[in-house]
Design a protein around this motif. Structure first.
Motif, mmCIF file in Angstrom:
data_model
loop_
_atom_site.group_PDB
_atom_site.id
_atom_site.type_symbol
_atom_site.label_atom_id
_atom_site.label_comp_id
_atom_site.label_asym_id
_atom_site.label_seq_id
_atom_site.Cartn_x
_atom_site.Cartn_y
_atom_site.Cartn_z
ATOM 1 N N THR A 1 -79.556 -17.039 13.407
ATOM 2 C CA THR A 1 -80.972 -17.087 13.076
ATOM 3 C C THR A 1 -81.104 -17.216 11.566
ATOM 4 O O THR A 1 -80.475 -16.448 10.819
ATOM 5 C CB THR A 1 -81.684 -15.799 13.544
ATOM 6 N N ILE A 2 -81.888 -18.187 11.117
ATOM 7 C CA ILE A 2 -82.117 -18.392 9.690
ATOM 8 C C ILE A 2 -83.585 -18.113 9.408
ATOM 9 O O ILE A 2 -84.461 -18.769 9.961
ATOM 10 C CB ILE A 2 -81.747 -19.817 9.236
ATOM 11 N N GLU A 3 -83.808 -17.123 8.569
ATOM 12 C CA GLU A 3 -85.159 -16.768 8.159
ATOM 13 C C GLU A 3 -85.359 -17.243 6.727
ATOM 14 O O GLU A 3 -84.562 -16.915 5.845
ATOM 15 C CB GLU A 3 -85.339 -15.255 8.244
ATOM 16 N N GLU A 4 -86.395 -18.004 6.501
ATOM 17 C CA GLU A 4 -86.634 -18.601 5.184
ATOM 18 C C GLU A 4 -87.804 -17.916 4.476
ATOM 19 O O GLU A 4 -88.942 -18.321 4.618
ATOM 20 C CB GLU A 4 -86.899 -20.097 5.329
ATOM 21 N N GLU A 5 -87.484 -16.882 3.723
ATOM 22 C CA GLU A 5 -88.502 -16.263 2.874
ATOM 23 C C GLU A 5 -88.748 -17.147 1.656
ATOM 24 O O GLU A 5 -89.832 -17.161 1.097
ATOM 25 C CB GLU A 5 -88.052 -14.873 2.432
ATOM 26 N N GLU B 1 -68.312 -14.082 21.332
ATOM 27 C CA GLU B 1 -69.484 -14.810 20.882
ATOM 28 C C GLU B 1 -70.243 -13.878 19.944
ATOM 29 O O GLU B 1 -70.273 -12.663 20.168
ATOM 30 C CB GLU B 1 -70.359 -15.224 22.064
ATOM 31 N N ALA B 2 -70.859 -14.444 18.923
ATOM 32 C CA ALA B 2 -71.457 -13.599 17.885
ATOM 33 C C ALA B 2 -72.900 -13.961 17.611
ATOM 34 O O ALA B 2 -73.352 -15.070 17.892
ATOM 35 C CB ALA B 2 -70.645 -13.730 16.600
ATOM 36 N N GLU B 3 -73.571 -12.992 17.023
ATOM 37 C CA GLU B 3 -74.950 -13.140 16.577
ATOM 38 C C GLU B 3 -74.982 -12.783 15.088
ATOM 39 O O GLU B 3 -74.521 -11.714 14.694
ATOM 40 C CB GLU B 3 -75.800 -12.156 17.379
ATOM 41 N N VAL B 4 -75.500 -13.705 14.258
ATOM 42 C CA VAL B 4 -75.583 -13.497 12.814
ATOM 43 C C VAL B 4 -76.981 -13.887 12.349
ATOM 44 O O VAL B 4 -77.504 -14.924 12.765
ATOM 45 C CB VAL B 4 -74.533 -14.338 12.043
ATOM 46 N N ASN B 5 -77.553 -13.063 11.495
ATOM 47 C CA ASN B 5 -78.855 -13.367 10.898
ATOM 48 C C ASN B 5 -78.649 -13.723 9.436
ATOM 49 O O ASN B 5 -77.949 -13.014 8.718
ATOM 50 C CB ASN B 5 -79.787 -12.162 11.006
ATOM 51 N N VAL B 6 -79.261 -14.824 9.015
ATOM 52 C CA VAL B 6 -79.183 -15.266 7.621
ATOM 53 C C VAL B 6 -80.603 -15.296 7.077
ATOM 54 O O VAL B 6 -81.493 -15.893 7.672
ATOM 55 C CB VAL B 6 -78.542 -16.670 7.509
ATOM 56 N N ILE B 7 -80.796 -14.625 5.949
ATOM 57 C CA ILE B 7 -82.104 -14.570 5.309
ATOM 58 C C ILE B 7 -81.988 -15.251 3.951
ATOM 59 O O ILE B 7 -81.158 -14.862 3.128
ATOM 60 C CB ILE B 7 -82.582 -13.122 5.140
ATOM 61 N N LEU B 8 -82.795 -16.278 3.737
ATOM 62 C CA LEU B 8 -82.828 -16.993 2.467
ATOM 63 C C LEU B 8 -84.031 -16.478 1.704
ATOM 64 O O LEU B 8 -85.160 -16.545 2.188
ATOM 65 C CB LEU B 8 -82.928 -18.498 2.705
ATOM 66 N N THR B 9 -83.792 -15.953 0.507
ATOM 67 C CA THR B 9 -84.861 -15.287 -0.221
ATOM 68 C C THR B 9 -84.847 -15.651 -1.694
ATOM 69 O O THR B 9 -84.048 -16.476 -2.136
ATOM 70 C CB THR B 9 -84.763 -13.755 0.007
ATOM 71 N N ASP B 10 -85.712 -15.010 -2.458
ATOM 72 C CA ASP B 10 -85.810 -15.264 -3.895
ATOM 73 C C ASP B 10 -85.141 -14.137 -4.681
ATOM 74 O O ASP B 10 -84.688 -13.142 -4.113
ATOM 75 C CB ASP B 10 -87.271 -15.456 -4.319
#
Length: 165
Positions: free
Chosen positions: A4-8, A37-46
């Motif tokens: 999951t990629i969250e784009e802040e 199998e894996a679950e990874v969260n990626v958060i792109l922020t400032d």
């Protein structure tokens, strides 16, 4: 695998960062022979947001490039034998995937460090993801020996993916 990629902060990269994120995480896990199998969260922020997170969780009042928040408690880096002993804690009951953790990346730092180190934003972004995935798998760089070991893994993974400086 669920990524999951969250784009802040919306990146203005000149490459498909969604595709690269998935490729790098998948390749890193395969390289490390992660057996689930894996679950990874990626958060792109400032810079301001990652500074707040760094202060809250690490008591460091400064911006940084990447933060990793592992969900697993491994006996040793790269040792996945104990995961099955903690099924309720480690697996998402809806997907059956191991919840590895969160990666928080400062988009401005990607650009700044790419220029500083003389390589592309794509390479810097990929490097930060590999670095974080290794942290999610228990690796660290607190001692010179551990740092050298982790740096070698990072460079090997990037080289095998043909992502060079």
């Amino acid at each position: 695998m669920t990524i999951t990629i969250e784009e802040e902060e919306k990146p203005l990269f000149d490459f498909d960062y969604h595709k690269l994120t998935e490729e790098v995480i998948k390749f890193s896990l395969e390289y490390e022979k992660f057996p689930y199998e894996a679950e990874v969260n990626v958060i792109l922020t400032d810079a301001a947001s990652i500074r707040e997170i760094n202060l809250e969780y690490r008591d460091m009042d400064k911006s940084t490039d990447v933060l990793s928040f592992p969900m697993l408690n491994l006996d040793a880096a790269g040792d996945y034998t104990s995961i099955k002993d903690y099924l309720e804690d480690n697996f998402n009951p809806d997907t059956g995937e191991v919840m590895l953790g969160d990666i928080v990346i400062s988009v401005p730092k990607v650009m700044e460090q790419a220029e500083l180190y003389g390589h592309t934003p794509k390479r810097e972004y990929a490097f930060l993801i590999v670095h974080s995935v290794l942290h999610l798998l228990g690796y660290d760089h607190m001692t010179p020996k551990d740092a050298a070991f982790m740096e070698n893994k990072q460079e090997t993974i990037l080289k095998e993916m043909e992502i060079s400086r």
